[in-house]
Design a protein around this motif. Structure first.
Motif, PDB file in Angstrom:
ATOM      1  N   SER A  21      23.133  35.875   5.511  1.00  0.00           N
ATOM      2  CA  SER A  21      23.704  37.077   6.120  1.00  0.00           C
ATOM      3  C   SER A  21      22.967  38.366   5.772  1.00  0.00           C
ATOM      4  O   SER A  21      23.309  39.425   6.292  1.00  0.00           O
TER       5      SER A  21
ATOM      6  N   HIS B  45      19.822  40.972   5.580  1.00  0.00           N
ATOM      7  CA  HIS B  45      18.593  41.348   6.282  1.00  0.00           C
ATOM      8  C   HIS B  45      17.504  41.819   5.330  1.00  0.00           C
ATOM      9  O   HIS B  45      16.319  41.648   5.610  1.00  0.00           O
TER      10      HIS B  45
ATOM     11  N   VAL C 289      18.640  36.325   6.374  1.00  0.00           N
ATOM     12  CA  VAL C 289      18.677  35.895   7.772  1.00  0.00           C
ATOM     13  C   VAL C 289      17.265  35.417   8.131  1.00  0.00           C
ATOM     14  O   VAL C 289      16.301  35.737   7.424  1.00  0.00           O
TER      15      VAL C 289
END
Length: 186
Positions: free
Chosen positions: A105, A107, A133
């Protein structure tokens, strides 16, 4: 350098007033170039210490969580924080406890002045990959041992660097005096 009982070790230093290399414009510009604008995407700052990098990442527009194993560091980060979009949590990146973010989840994961002190580097890197991610970024900023002969223990060796950079789809390196910054993409 491996530290036995990292939470206690870092608590004593942070509570005792020890501070570490401040962020500089070259490092921040390199991070911004690789990370880009946050636009509400998630970020995790590992070993956030006084919270300076986590606050900067939040200013780039990331919803940022800063973690540190040191209660004293988290207290300092929280006291100094007026930034919107950043929270701080006590968590040990090497511990078995769940982190305040879910796998797949995140970035942007930042780890500044941390990697040299990680006891199990392969496990750490595996965990970082699982957090990101698919198009995420792991940003590692660390001193290089060979550039600090009087304090080589705070930096990483060539073998540590090889371990850090293997297996990523993209590796970009920025040198800033005795520091090296790595932009690593899965």
């Amino acid at each position: 350098m491996t530290i036995e009982g990292p939470a206690t070790y870092w608590d004593l230093l942070w509570a005792g007033g020890t501070r570490y290399r401040p962020l500089d414009e070259n490092e921040l510009a390199a991070l911004k170039q690789h990370a880009g604008p946050g636009a509400g995407r998630t970020a995790l700052d590992v070993g956030s210490g006084d919270g300076a990098l986590a606050r900067h990442v939040a200013q780039l527009g990331y919803a940022t969580t800063g973690i540190d194993c040191s209660t004293a560091a988290i207290s300092l980060a929280t006291e100094n924080s007026t930034a919107v979009g950043v929270t701080f949590r006590e968590a040990d990146i090497e511990g078995p406890e769940p982190l305040p973010v879910t796998e797949g989840s995140v970035h942007l994961v930042t780890a500044r002045l941390v990697y040299a002190f990680i006891a199990d580097k392969p496990a750490f890197l595996g965990r970082m990959r699982r957090l990101l991610v698919p198009d995420g970024l792991l940003w590692v900023a660390t001193p290089m041992a060979d550039r600090l002969p009087d304090r080589a223990w705070v930096g990483i060796s060539a073998d540590d660097e090889d371990l850090l950079t293997v297996g990523w789809s993209a590796v970009d390196i920025t040198d800033i005096d005795y520091m090296r910054c790595y932009a690593l993409r899965p």
